[in-house]
Design a protein around this motif. Structure first.
Motif, PDB file in Angstrom:
ATOM      1  N   VAL A 178      12.206  19.342  -0.050  1.00  0.00           N
ATOM      2  CA  VAL A 178      12.791  19.372  -1.663  1.00  0.00           C
ATOM      3  C   VAL A 178      13.735  20.650  -1.903  1.00  0.00           C
ATOM      4  O   VAL A 178      14.135  20.110  -3.151  1.00  0.00           O
ATOM      5  CB  VAL A 178      12.005  18.464  -2.864  1.00  0.00           C
ATOM      6  N   LEU A 179      13.179  21.477  -1.577  1.00  0.00           N
ATOM      7  CA  LEU A 179      13.277  22.483  -2.165  1.00  0.00           C
ATOM      8  C   LEU A 179      15.299  23.124  -1.174  1.00  0.00           C
ATOM      9  O   LEU A 179      15.884  23.560  -1.708  1.00  0.00           O
ATOM     10  CB  LEU A 179      12.915  23.626  -1.399  1.00  0.00           C
ATOM     11  N   ALA A 180      15.406  22.272  -0.273  1.00  0.00           N
ATOM     12  CA  ALA A 180      16.570  22.628   0.467  1.00  0.00           C
ATOM     13  C   ALA A 180      17.378  21.953  -0.208  1.00  0.00           C
ATOM     14  O   ALA A 180      18.401  21.947  -0.034  1.00  0.00           O
ATOM     15  CB  ALA A 180      16.252  22.651   2.238  1.00  0.00           C
ATOM     16  N   ALA A 181      17.337  20.382  -0.600  1.00  0.00           N
ATOM     17  CA  ALA A 181      17.822  19.228  -0.909  1.00  0.00           C
ATOM     18  C   ALA A 181      18.333  19.713  -1.972  1.00  0.00           C
ATOM     19  O   ALA A 181      19.625  19.929  -3.137  1.00  0.00           O
ATOM     20  CB  ALA A 181      17.510  18.363  -1.375  1.00  0.00           C
ATOM     21  N   ALA A 182      17.445  20.600  -3.304  1.00  0.00           N
ATOM     22  CA  ALA A 182      17.676  20.870  -4.635  1.00  0.00           C
ATOM     23  C   ALA A 182      18.670  22.486  -4.301  1.00  0.00           C
ATOM     24  O   ALA A 182      19.792  22.283  -5.070  1.00  0.00           O
ATOM     25  CB  ALA A 182      16.834  21.408  -5.433  1.00  0.00           C
ATOM     26  N   PRO A 228       0.790  -1.382   0.269  1.00  0.00           N
ATOM     27  CA  PRO A 228       0.190  -0.023   0.034  1.00  0.00           C
ATOM     28  C   PRO A 228       1.134   0.940   0.002  1.00  0.00           C
ATOM     29  O   PRO A 228       0.208   2.474  -0.590  1.00  0.00           O
ATOM     30  CB  PRO A 228      -1.306  -0.719   1.218  1.00  0.00           C
ATOM     31  N   THR A 229       1.793   1.023   0.093  1.00  0.00           N
ATOM     32  CA  THR A 229       2.797   2.449   0.437  1.00  0.00           C
ATOM     33  C   THR A 229       4.112   1.944  -0.211  1.00  0.00           C
ATOM     34  O   THR A 229       4.696   1.333   0.116  1.00  0.00           O
ATOM     35  CB  THR A 229       3.617   2.989   1.902  1.00  0.00           C
ATOM     36  N   ARG A 230       4.693   3.056  -1.381  1.00  0.00           N
ATOM     37  CA  ARG A 230       6.062   2.775  -1.938  1.00  0.00           C
ATOM     38  C   ARG A 230       7.009   4.420  -1.596  1.00  0.00           C
ATOM     39  O   ARG A 230       6.377   5.195  -1.566  1.00  0.00           O
ATOM     40  CB  ARG A 230       5.886   2.257  -3.283  1.00  0.00           C
ATOM     41  N   SER A 231       7.506   4.010  -1.785  1.00  0.00           N
ATOM     42  CA  SER A 231       8.820   5.872  -1.896  1.00  0.00           C
ATOM     43  C   SER A 231       9.585   6.105  -3.419  1.00  0.00           C
ATOM     44  O   SER A 231       9.127   4.808  -4.028  1.00  0.00           O
ATOM     45  CB  SER A 231      10.230   5.184  -1.175  1.00  0.00           C
ATOM     46  N   VAL A 232       9.104   7.050  -3.717  1.00  0.00           N
ATOM     47  CA  VAL A 232       9.921   7.330  -4.684  1.00  0.00           C
ATOM     48  C   VAL A 232      11.509   8.338  -4.451  1.00  0.00           C
ATOM     49  O   VAL A 232      11.721   9.250  -2.683  1.00  0.00           O
ATOM     50  CB  VAL A 232       9.707   8.891  -5.830  1.00  0.00           C
ATOM     51  N   SER A 233      12.167   8.546  -4.883  1.00  0.00           N
ATOM     52  CA  SER A 233      13.841   9.237  -4.589  1.00  0.00           C
ATOM     53  C   SER A 233      13.524  10.705  -5.231  1.00  0.00           C
ATOM     54  O   SER A 233      13.899   9.882  -6.259  1.00  0.00           O
ATOM     55  CB  SER A 233      14.396   8.906  -4.440  1.00  0.00           C
ATOM     56  N   VAL A 234      13.725  11.832  -4.899  1.00  0.00           N
ATOM     57  CA  VAL A 234      13.757  12.460  -5.929  1.00  0.00           C
ATOM     58  C   VAL A 234      15.172  13.925  -4.847  1.00  0.00           C
ATOM     59  O   VAL A 234      15.223  14.791  -3.516  1.00  0.00           O
ATOM     60  CB  VAL A 234      13.103  13.862  -5.867  1.00  0.00           C
ATOM     61  N   VAL A 235      16.374  14.259  -5.829  1.00  0.00           N
ATOM     62  CA  VAL A 235      17.021  14.401  -5.120  1.00  0.00           C
ATOM     63  C   VAL A 235      17.892  14.297  -4.177  1.00  0.00           C
ATOM     64  O   VAL A 235      18.499  15.253  -2.907  1.00  0.00           O
ATOM     65  CB  VAL A 235      17.107  16.628  -5.354  1.00  0.00           C
ATOM     66  N   GLY A 236      17.956  12.846  -4.310  1.00  0.00           N
ATOM     67  CA  GLY A 236      18.666  12.415  -2.372  1.00  0.00           C
ATOM     68  C   GLY A 236      17.038  12.315  -1.519  1.00  0.00           C
ATOM     69  O   GLY A 236      17.147  12.011  -0.658  1.00  0.00           O
ATOM     70  N   GLN A 237      16.268  12.942  -1.772  1.00  0.00           N
ATOM     71  CA  GLN A 237      15.164  12.848  -0.820  1.00  0.00           C
ATOM     72  C   GLN A 237      14.005  11.898  -0.364  1.00  0.00           C
ATOM     73  O   GLN A 237      13.432  11.154  -2.229  1.00  0.00           O
ATOM     74  CB  GLN A 237      14.377  14.204  -0.340  1.00  0.00           C
ATOM     75  N   THR A 238      14.330  11.604   0.408  1.00  0.00           N
ATOM     76  CA  THR A 238      13.079   9.529   0.215  1.00  0.00           C
ATOM     77  C   THR A 238      11.360  10.647   0.461  1.00  0.00           C
ATOM     78  O   THR A 238      11.126  11.029   1.209  1.00  0.00           O
ATOM     79  CB  THR A 238      13.024   8.760   0.561  1.00  0.00           C
ATOM     80  N   ILE A 239      10.168  10.073  -0.790  1.00  0.00           N
ATOM     81  CA  ILE A 239       9.131  10.365  -0.247  1.00  0.00           C
ATOM     82  C   ILE A 239       8.350   9.434  -0.307  1.00  0.00           C
ATOM     83  O   ILE A 239       8.303   8.514  -1.671  1.00  0.00           O
ATOM     84  CB  ILE A 239       8.569  11.171  -1.659  1.00  0.00           C
ATOM     85  N   ASP A 240       7.625   9.121   1.094  1.00  0.00           N
ATOM     86  CA  ASP A 240       6.701   7.515   1.176  1.00  0.00           C
ATOM     87  C   ASP A 240       5.237   8.091  -0.043  1.00  0.00           C
ATOM     88  O   ASP A 240       4.483   9.510   0.493  1.00  0.00           O
ATOM     89  CB  ASP A 240       6.365   7.392   2.160  1.00  0.00           C
ATOM     90  N   VAL A 241       4.762   7.214  -0.432  1.00  0.00           N
ATOM     91  CA  VAL A 241       3.671   7.444  -1.209  1.00  0.00           C
ATOM     92  C   VAL A 241       2.659   6.332  -1.158  1.00  0.00           C
ATOM     93  O   VAL A 241       3.049   5.652  -0.598  1.00  0.00           O
ATOM     94  CB  VAL A 241       3.741   7.380  -2.351  1.00  0.00           C
ATOM     95  N   GLU A 242       1.518   6.811  -0.975  1.00  0.00           N
ATOM     96  CA  GLU A 242       0.310   5.699  -0.985  1.00  0.00           C
ATOM     97  C   GLU A 242      -1.483   6.044  -2.164  1.00  0.00           C
ATOM     98  O   GLU A 242      -0.289   6.740  -2.811  1.00  0.00           O
ATOM     99  CB  GLU A 242      -0.726   6.304   0.403  1.00  0.00           C
TER     100      GLU A 242
END
Length: 496
Positions: free
Chosen positions: A385-389, A359-373
């Motif tokens: 994400v803004l801080a990492a970018a 039910p929950t998966r993750s994506v990685s953007v600019v080194g940040q992991t985002i949990d998605v349902e």
């Protein structure tokens, strides 16, 4: 004149070289032909030598076989008995001359016993018992094959435990009897056959279940994008089609090959022609000698398919029979034996189909992991994400401050230049340096802003896509679980 002479001489030299090359090629071709002829002659000489040796050995073997003439007479009598029993049921056997007994040879007693029983003589059963004492397995196999070929219950006397498969590798004779049972030609042996096949599968039921699962997976067309639950449903659908007799996709009927007209008769003939224990090796040597002499010997031709040759593995043969039409005896027998395994397989596949998706998966953007349902991201990801970018595309704040300060110094220096000319150089340097610093600072700020916007767009797109994927796969998984449950019930109903 000298040029003409040189040209003529060169022409003659070239013609001589061409003629020499042609002669060399001709000699090379002649040598190659001579080598080929020499090889052919050597091969013919070798074959002639083998034939001469085989001829001498053939005569010696014939002399050895002469010592077993009574066994050969018994085999001829057995062939005549079998042929007459198959055609007439034994009505014409009274005029057949009966040979004497061959001590220790099971066929001598078995053939005379069959002839006596066919003629209604009471001594026949005693002769068959004597044959069983000499060789229980071959006698039982002989009578079972005869019963299968004639459908005559007089020969279906058993014990059938001696002729049914007793190990995973099945012989040709055992397979023929198996098929005869499936075709109702030897119905009396069905309980013993079913018990033997079941016992062989139960010897390692876990391994058998694993092989059935692998076989089912192989029947499902490979493809990407399928969920595990959908693969389980596809395998259940294959299983249901097999049980209903439907032909699987891509399972076209095989082209008819060269198959024996009557495999049962060929197997029975091979058993009769096997020879007595004392002459079996002699007959093999005779067949090899006849082959060297250039004769087509039945014993040599049948070596690859004698009655004891392996015909296949029990489970492989059962699965092949299961793919036969549902109204065939082979399919009926295979389904009866495989029913426990297939029921367990259906239960396992239905359970796999209910596993669902994560039910929950993750994506990685600019080194940040985002949990998605299914509903989207579990938390607000934008600040991270803004801080990492920004960290990946940094800027130097002091450049703008230093540039503005340098510009201010330049302006002051311009005013002082009216008092002292030396300040003009300082003014130019301060203005140029300050302008460069300000431009650099503005470019860094623009690149950082662009990187942040790109990271946010990418993260938003990936989160949206992943949420849609989770929603779609959840719906597909739920549908697959429902379908799998219905298919399992249908398979269970078909298996009884």
């Amino acid at each position: 004149m000298s040029d003409w002479t040189d040209w003529t001489q060169n022409r003659r030299i070239a013609d001589a070289e061409e003629a020499l090359d042609a002669e060399r090629r001709a000699r090379s071709r002649l040598s190659e032909q001579m080598r080929q002829q020499q090889g052919n002659l050597q091969g013919q000489l070798d074959r002639l030598t083998r034939a001469m040796v085989a001829l001498i050995e053939h005569e010696d073997i014939r002399a050895e076989l002469g010592q077993h003439a009574d066994a050969a007479t018994c085999r001829r009598y057995a062939r005549e008995v079998v042929a007459t029993v198959v055609v007439t049921g034994g009505a014409a056997l009274r005029e057949t001359a009966e040979p004497g007994d061959v001590p220790g040879y099971w066929l001598a007693a078995a053939a005379r016993g069959v002839a006596a029983v066919a003629n209604g003589e009471t001594s026949g059963h005693g002769l068959l018992e004597a044959a069983a004492q000499r060789d229980p397995a071959r006698t039982a196999l002989f009578l079972s094959l005869l019963a299968a070929q004639t459908r005559d219950p007089r020969w279906a006397v058993g014990p059938f435990e001696r002729v049914v498969p007793d190990q995973a590798e099945v012989s040709v004779a055992q397979r023929q009897l198996w098929l005869a049972v499936a075709d109702d030609r030897l119905a009396a042996a069905e309980p013993a056959l079913v018990a033997a096949l079941t016992r062989l599968l139960d010897a390692d039921r876990d391994a058998a279940a694993q092989r059935v699962a692998e076989w089912l997976r192989g029947q499902v067309p490979s493809g990407t994008g399928r969920l595990d639950s959908e693969r389980a449903v596809a395998q259940l659908q294959v299983l249901q089609r097999l049980l209903t007799g439907e032909r699987l996709p891509g399972d076209e009927p095989a082209e008819p090959g060269e198959t024996p007209e009557d495999p049962l008769a060929d197997t029975l003939r091979a058993l009769v022609d096997e020879g007595s224990p004392a002459e079996g090796d002699i007959l093999d040597r005779m067949a090899a000698a006849r082959a060297d002499l250039g004769f087509l010997d039945e014993r040599v031709g049948a070596r690859g398919a004698t009655w004891s040759t392996p015909a296949g593995d029990v489970l492989d043969l059962l699965l092949a029979d299961l793919a036969e039409p549902a109204d065939s005896g082979r399919h009926r027998l295979a389904r009866r034996v495989l029913s426990p395994l297939l029921g367990t397989t259906a239960d396992r596949l239905a359970t796999e189909a209910t596993a669902g998706v994560a039910p929950t998966r993750s994506v990685s953007v600019v080194g940040q992991t985002i949990d998605v349902e299914a509903g989207g991201a579990l938390r607000d990801w934008r600040p991270d994400v803004l801080a990492a970018a920004a960290r990946r595309s940094p800027r130097q704040p002091w450049l703008l401050q230093g540039g503005l300060a340098a510009l201010a110094v330049g302006v002051v220096a311009i005013g002082l230049a009216f008092v002292a000319g030396a300040f003009a150089v300082l003014a130019v340097a301060a203005l140029l340096g300050g302008a460069a610093a300000v431009v650099t600072a503005l470019n860094q700020a623009r690149r950082q802003r662009t990187a942040q916007e790109s990271a946010v767009r990418s993260a938003d797109r990936q989160v949206t896509q992943l949420a849609a994927t989770i929603t779609d796969e959840t719906a597909r998984s739920t549908s697959a679980a429902t379908t799998a449950s219905a298919l399992r019930e249908a398979v269970r109903a078909q298996l009884g």
